[in-house]
Design a protein around this motif. Structure first.
Motif, PDB file in Angstrom:
ATOM      1  N   LYS B 173     -12.359  -0.739   0.087  1.00 64.11           N
ATOM      2  CA  LYS B 173     -13.700  -0.184  -0.176  1.00 64.11           C
ATOM      3  C   LYS B 173     -13.788   1.294   0.184  1.00 64.11           C
ATOM      4  CE  LYS B 173     -15.787  -4.698   0.181  1.00 64.11           C
ATOM      5  NZ  LYS B 173     -16.544  -5.663   0.965  1.00 64.11           N
ATOM      6  N   ARG B 175     -14.596   5.009   0.215  1.00 63.84           N
ATOM      7  CA  ARG B 175     -15.824   5.691  -0.193  1.00 63.84           C
ATOM      8  C   ARG B 175     -15.593   7.202  -0.207  1.00 63.84           C
ATOM      9  NH1 ARG B 175     -20.445   5.471   2.885  1.00 63.84           N
ATOM     10  NH2 ARG B 175     -19.222   5.500   4.803  1.00 63.84           N
ATOM     11  N   GLY B 177     -15.494  10.691   0.888  1.00 63.69           N
ATOM     12  CA  GLY B 177     -15.442  11.268   2.221  1.00 63.69           C
ATOM     13  C   GLY B 177     -14.590  10.501   3.206  1.00 63.69           C
ATOM     14  N   ASP B 178     -13.980   9.402   2.758  1.00 63.64           N
ATOM     15  CA  ASP B 178     -13.128   8.614   3.660  1.00 63.64           C
ATOM     16  C   ASP B 178     -11.805   9.317   3.951  1.00 63.64           C
ATOM     17  OD1 ASP B 178     -14.707   6.438   4.224  1.00 63.64           O
ATOM     18  OD2 ASP B 178     -13.640   5.030   2.940  1.00 63.64           O
ATOM     19  N   ALA B 201     -11.626   9.436  -1.581  1.00 63.37           N
ATOM     20  CA  ALA B 201     -11.125   9.769  -0.240  1.00 63.37           C
ATOM     21  C   ALA B 201     -10.870  11.263  -0.178  1.00 63.37           C
ATOM     22  CB  ALA B 201      -9.842   9.000   0.059  1.00 63.37           C
ATOM     23  N   THR B 203      -9.398  12.800   2.712  1.00 63.03           N
ATOM     24  CA  THR B 203      -8.150  13.052   3.445  1.00 63.03           C
ATOM     25  C   THR B 203      -7.257  11.845   3.241  1.00 63.03           C
ATOM     26  OG1 THR B 203      -9.337  14.316   5.130  1.00 63.03           O
ATOM     27  CG2 THR B 203      -7.118  13.587   5.683  1.00 63.03           C
ATOM     28  N   ARG B 244      -9.508  10.718  15.634  1.00 66.05           N
ATOM     29  CA  ARG B 244     -10.532   9.827  15.078  1.00 66.05           C
ATOM     30  C   ARG B 244      -9.963   8.557  14.484  1.00 66.05           C
ATOM     31  NH1 ARG B 244     -12.587   8.668  10.131  1.00 66.05           N
ATOM     32  NH2 ARG B 244     -14.815   8.274   9.946  1.00 66.05           N
ATOM     33  N   ASP B 247     -10.483   5.631   8.130  1.00 65.47           N
ATOM     34  CA  ASP B 247     -11.445   4.603   7.730  1.00 65.47           C
ATOM     35  C   ASP B 247     -10.721   3.394   7.140  1.00 65.47           C
ATOM     36  OD1 ASP B 247     -14.101   6.100   8.117  1.00 65.47           O
ATOM     37  OD2 ASP B 247     -12.916   7.507   6.951  1.00 65.47           O
ATOM     38  N   ARG B 267      -9.944   3.458  12.626  1.00 61.73           N
ATOM     39  CA  ARG B 267     -11.024   3.669  13.591  1.00 61.73           C
ATOM     40  C   ARG B 267     -11.712   2.340  13.870  1.00 61.73           C
ATOM     41  NH1 ARG B 267     -15.529   2.613  10.881  1.00 61.73           N
ATOM     42  NH2 ARG B 267     -15.834   3.415   8.769  1.00 61.73           N
ATOM     43  N   PRO B 268     -12.482   2.248  14.957  1.00 59.53           N
ATOM     44  CA  PRO B 268     -13.281   1.038  15.153  1.00 59.53           C
ATOM     45  C   PRO B 268     -14.142   0.804  13.921  1.00 59.53           C
ATOM     46  CG  PRO B 268     -13.380   2.445  17.101  1.00 59.53           C
ATOM     47  CD  PRO B 268     -12.656   3.224  16.049  1.00 59.53           C
ATOM     48  N   GLY B 269     -14.200  -0.428  13.486  1.00 58.99           N
ATOM     49  CA  GLY B 269     -14.954  -0.738  12.280  1.00 58.99           C
ATOM     50  C   GLY B 269     -14.197  -0.469  10.996  1.00 58.99           C
TER      51      GLY B 269
END
Lengths: 358, 358, 358, 358
Positions: B173, B175, B177-178, B201, B203, B244, B247, B267-269
């Protein structure tokens, strides 16, 4: 206001004692809550045993029901004297994690705004709820007024048990007509069962071996209860589903055995929704994983928090969709909390959850 | 029509040979395709080595480009002579799995309609594409006409490599800016990189050590390429993301090492989207898993198939969003397929993908 | 097998008559069903009145319960004599629309694979279910065996009413703790109410004025019933929600008035899920639309079909989550179908749904 | 710090003037930004003309780029002197709306936590950005540092135009391989075109009649540009898509004509994603709506805000996925802002966006 309060404090592994602490000062965004009821969580037992490390001297507990004693200078929208709860997880609302909808991994104050488990503050990184008073940070994000007519014990499961249990069904994206298996029927597993039922699952299979829990599992919505001490739960679930497997399996214990069994019972394309707190590495058997080609999803969820979550859960109670009072099997005064820990940590006397009242 | 055709047949482990077979009969729902171009997949090498078991005598291959030779009596909407492709995965369209949108786990003909990997039939449970002719089952679900102006080699990656690679980004998924990491830049990893780029994405970090693949990774959309033979990729990714994490991490190799590294960099999540075909049990380290409390998702995806998927992928090519021709590094006649297997299975001469033409 | 059968045939506007027709031939992908129970839908009344045009001579009806009389030569996985239902919508499974999960807009045979309402064939583009026999196209996609122990009337609402009603809640993405309003409590609205309840809505407000329907609305799950003949429903709903509005409003009538009221009661960011069949242009008032800036969603849904949908709905019945039998208020023989139309189309005698048995 | 500042103030309809105001005081959660660049939005023109009512004396503008001048006492994680932007929408982070992910309808301080358009505060309910200084509320939720190396004009579109435009594609859930139509190529429509491209649409059809905008539409990602002054855009889009229609249509003007055309060109099951600010009731033609049975979705989106959104948009710029500088066609000093309004409101001289520098 009294200057000192009683609080259950982590002294060292295997020692949580009731002691005195100053009543905390209230910062501009905080609220001070006078606790009227709280409880002990399985996680607190991990802390007690030293399995989950917290700072010595910390007040334990993350399930508060109480009354607003004092509001911070910048807090609006509440009145002192209001009955409220706050979630076990108290997100700031303003971190990158929160702005992504990932409130439990709140990294307010960190560089990038994400922090593993960062939303869990009470009894973890700040003083918790097993005390006469509790300081709630980011009060406007976290305080949720208790609807009229609901007693403390009716909402006592909302801050953690019910929020976590329901999230097992929610993260599993349970749909009308789904078949769902829930591994372990402790308080969280029971709420996962109830959550699956609330979301429309039509076959719910609970796995448990303690007779009292098996019985309450049916009340919470299980259609079938498999006693894993008597039969192999994977075989039993496949038999109950006529070989099909389940759409969603919820793990609510935190062991390799249940994790693996949950993976083995999901149909191709199914979801393993994991709630358990694990204490060892996990193994994914190649065959249960379809060599990585079975379109499976494994999702973990930390208890969702924030006032809107709490409001919704209390609505579930207020609308009589679910009654979690049967989960409260024992009651103690705060003065007796060491006794309560002793009972709860040894799972004596059929305890599910205890209510602690200062 | 000739009565016999040439086909690459699995004889026994380590022996795939070109031999003759009868041209198959066409059932009412089938279509017979004259193959004009096909290729060899990493999975075929697993079959060759006996690591993935198939029936002896089976024709291998699941990436067909060709021309409709003959349509089944009940097939409507196509003409003989039409240039078409079919996906590596050929769902029936009518199973419970298909009706749930889970086409790759198609269990047509099974009791409950789900079958692990059931949508993968070519070169697995039925004769495959490395032959002069290919029988396509459920033709109306699977045949996709090639847009005018696209050459065989332009669409050769659509049936498997591009569909699988893109699905890594889609199941993750991704998005706008990911930040996305892609582990391994073989053909599928390269298409995962391209897919992440196509989905917005900003980066994209590719992990690879073969210089030629590192170079093509940049062409496919990677912003950074980490050479895991020189630096620890987990450290490098955390450094590139300033601590960081990403994603979404896409695993495109199928090893414990890459699976674990992918888990460690999200990252978390975050989401670990796994494409690899694993050959051992996997281990989830407790710390990388946040003890089950980090709101992580691990999702596996088998190559999406069906004619609509193929149409969309060919649209990507036709609209010049992506050119996968650089992945075709070598060309062989079907008569030379044993030579092609030898080159491809030993990864000699910088091979990425081979084009095989009967 | 008899050569002729009785069928309810559209002759011309305001004339549906019972007449004889040949029992249809069975193509390779078809199944012939001997109808044991069927019913009349509000849509059939639109057809009767000439408001929805169909070909003269067409057999009407799209809600079949029956027994497999004969299977097409290519149909596998069923036996003659099996009790089955099929959905009102019978997707092919192989069109682009189906492969996108948009089965109701199935455009099998069309150029691009999408056709508005294309999945609705029975009693619309092919002969329907109000007859002794029914030919089911794409039988493997559409036939769903009735679980043992369920009587015809228990599953009679599954093909259309329950599938459509539930989809109102599903397309509205009702979540645990939601407040939902349902406009009109005819058979579909009642099932929308039940669907919202099944998905975890905690406040369900039904809008209706017929006392018998108001009463059954409560049985289906409504917490509040607003009598729009006595109070303004928008005001009443805002009052019941203390000014907040609802998360999801479901329109189940098909009128400007209910559409507009539904839009007016959703909170900012809410969803209007529309099920009604409209017969005029609709107006979106600027203020109710937040000038286009209120993050609203308006979604329409045509009855979901296919055998997996039917299986899931029958599971809802079999698991005692819902009993739709109270919706069947009248029973007729097929020979009396003209009388049944007369009663149903005039909404006499408190009719909700009729059961028709050949 | 100076005690007075210049600001563009709404005096009365058709009069926005540059005047002096006190530099605002900084509350505990606020930040004071020294504006370095800002711009004028179409919405500001609505305000100017009296079409959108705001309080007399309000400073207009909601697109700030600047430098932190002073931080509130409770604001952590930022330094004075830091270059930042804030979104046009400045959610609190703690309302029920925010906790539901519906930040633009933020109802902080209201009873239920939702307020239509409540997240839009700058130049609407509080003083805005067309001034020397701007007070940013809930600074920790809203301030986003500008990545090194990005000039003011590179990020000037992020606060509104780019966030809104992209959201048109995001709310439309554009997928790889989609066909998308974008109605109107003003600044927001152009960014919607760019957003659709970034998300993987493979056929993008822009509708516009101004030659300069048609040209820039191609640069932003349009594959086709339809001049609605020369051809009927519905016919042209159906012709370009060979009769199929589009998966997603984005409305970026706010007129009945474009709304209706957008509805007419979506395929069955398609989505109309609406960004326009409407000023009249809208009409949904029955035929374009499939009588409510075409599985359509109409979704409206107000500009997403918050610091994480801004970070992601600036990542798009920093990673060279998109360059919005071509949208800035004219530059003015703050002292010339009345002249800028005159140019912009009359759409003279091919103006797209103006940059205003104090």
């Amino acid at each position: 206001m009294a200057q000192k309060m009683k609080a259950a404090i982590f002294v060292e592994p295997n020692r949580i004692v009731l002691d005195e602490k100053p009543i905390p000062d209230v910062g501009p965004l905080d609220a001070l809550i006078r606790i009227t009821t709280t409880t002990i969580c399985g996680t607190d037992v991990h802390i007690l045993k030293g399995e989950y490390p917290v700072a010595r001297g910390l007040t334990i507990g993350h399930e508060p029901v109480g009354v607003i004693e004092k509001l911070g200078s910048a807090v609006q929208g509440y009145q002192e004297g209001q009955r409220v709860i706050a979630g076990a997880i108290t997100p700031s609302g303003h971190s990158a994690a929160c702005l992504c909808g990932c409130h439990s991994q709140d990294g307010a104050g960190t560089k990038h705004g994400f922090k593993p488990l960062g939303g869990w503050r009470f009894g973890n990184t700040i003083d918790g709820a097993q005390a006469e008073y509790l300081l709630v940070p980011d009060a406007m994000t976290n305080l949720s007024p208790i609807p009229d007519g609901l007693a403390d014990e009716q909402v006592l499961m909302c801050p953690d048990i019910m929020s976590t249990g329901f999230s097992g069904a929610e993260s599993g994206k349970v749909r009308i007509g789904d078949t769902v298996a829930v591994f372990a029927q402790g308080p969280i597993g029971l709420c996962a069962t109830a959550g699956a039922r609330l979301m429309g699952a039509t076959t719910i299979i609970a796995v448990e071996s303690v007779p009292a829990r098996m019985e309450i599992a049916r009340k919470m919505g299980a259609d079938h209860v498999v006693d894993f001490s008597k039969v192999d739960p994977v075989e039993a679930i496949l038999e109950l589903t006529d070989g099909r497997g389940v759409d969603v399996a919820i793990e609510a214990l935190g062991r390799q055995q249940t994790f693996e069994a949950a993976l083995r019972v999901i149909r191709p394309g199914g979801t393993l929704s994991s709630l358990g707190v694990y204490s060892t590495d996990l193994r994914i058997p190649l065959d249960a994983f379809g060599a990585g080609l079975a379109d499976q999803t494994i999702v973990t969820t930390l208890c969702p928090g924030g006032k809107e979550r709490m409001r919704r859960l209390m609505e579930v109670i207020a609308s009589h969709r679910l009654d979690t009072r049967p989960l409260v099997t024992h009651r103690f005064k705060l003065d007796q909390i060491e006794e309560a820990y002793d009972l709860f940590s040894h799972q004596r006397d059929g305890v599910l959850k205890v209510a602690i009242t200062p």
